[in-house]
Design a protein around this motif. Structure first.
Motif, short mmCIF file in Angstrom:
data_model
loop_
_atom_site.label_atom_id
_atom_site.label_comp_id
_atom_site.label_asym_id
_atom_site.label_seq_id
_atom_site.Cartn_x
_atom_site.Cartn_y
_atom_site.Cartn_z
N ASP A 39 15.21 9.28 16.58
CA ASP A 39 15.68 10.63 16.29
C ASP A 39 15.67 10.93 14.80
O ASP A 39 15.64 12.08 14.39
N LEU A 40 15.72 9.88 13.98
CA LEU A 40 15.78 10.04 12.53
C LEU A 40 14.74 9.11 11.90
O LEU A 40 14.91 7.89 11.91
N PRO A 41 13.64 9.66 11.39
CA PRO A 41 12.62 8.82 10.76
C PRO A 41 13.17 8.12 9.52
O PRO A 41 14.00 8.67 8.80
N ALA A 42 12.70 6.91 9.28
CA ALA A 42 13.17 6.14 8.13
C ALA A 42 12.06 5.23 7.63
O ALA A 42 11.08 4.98 8.33
N LEU A 43 12.23 4.77 6.41
CA LEU A 43 11.30 3.82 5.80
C LEU A 43 12.03 2.50 5.57
O LEU A 43 13.22 2.49 5.30
N ARG A 44 11.29 1.42 5.65
CA ARG A 44 11.85 0.11 5.34
C ARG A 44 11.18 -0.44 4.09
O ARG A 44 9.97 -0.41 3.96
N TYR A 45 12.00 -0.89 3.17
CA TYR A 45 11.53 -1.59 1.98
C TYR A 45 12.11 -2.99 2.08
O TYR A 45 13.27 -3.21 1.72
N GLY A 46 11.31 -3.92 2.59
CA GLY A 46 11.84 -5.26 2.86
C GLY A 46 12.88 -5.15 3.96
O GLY A 46 12.60 -4.68 5.05
N ARG A 47 14.12 -5.52 3.66
CA ARG A 47 15.20 -5.41 4.63
C ARG A 47 16.02 -4.15 4.45
O ARG A 47 16.97 -3.90 5.19
#
Length: 103
Positions: A39-47
């Motif tokens: 429902d909410l797009p997100a990005l991961r930078y490592g952990r």
């Protein structure tokens, strides 16, 4: 980046889940659940998890396929999106609760 999402601008603001939870007045667990459900797009930078402001703005918009004016959750999301990032939201939330009680 979540598959199917567009490219984000370098100037866009990204929030960690804890800060976004504080802004939206929900728990950090709720933010993480919305990301996990898609429902909410997100990005991961490592952990680390970061949510773009553009995704937060889309979160408050009602769904086009029949979200009625009586949908309380859609009203809350729309109101939170219109609120300034910092400030007192007690009056706005009180009015939403009164509207809901009047159903």
């Amino acid at each position: 980046m979540i598959p199917g999402e567009g490219v984000y601008k370098m100037t866009e603001i990204f929030y960690p889940p804890a800060e976004l939870a504080r802004i939206l007045k929900v728990s950090e667990r709720t933010i993480r659940r919305w990301v996990q459900k898609g429902d909410l797009p997100a990005l991961r930078y490592g952990r680390q998890l970061r949510i773009p402001m553009s995704a937060v703005e889309k979160l408050g918009r009602p769904v086009a396929n029949g979200s009625s004016n009586s949908d309380w959750l859609a009203k809350c999301r729309a109101t939170r999106t219109m609120m300034p990032l910092r400030g007192d939201s007690v009056k706005i939330l009180r009015q939403i609760r009164l509207d809901r009680a009047g159903r």
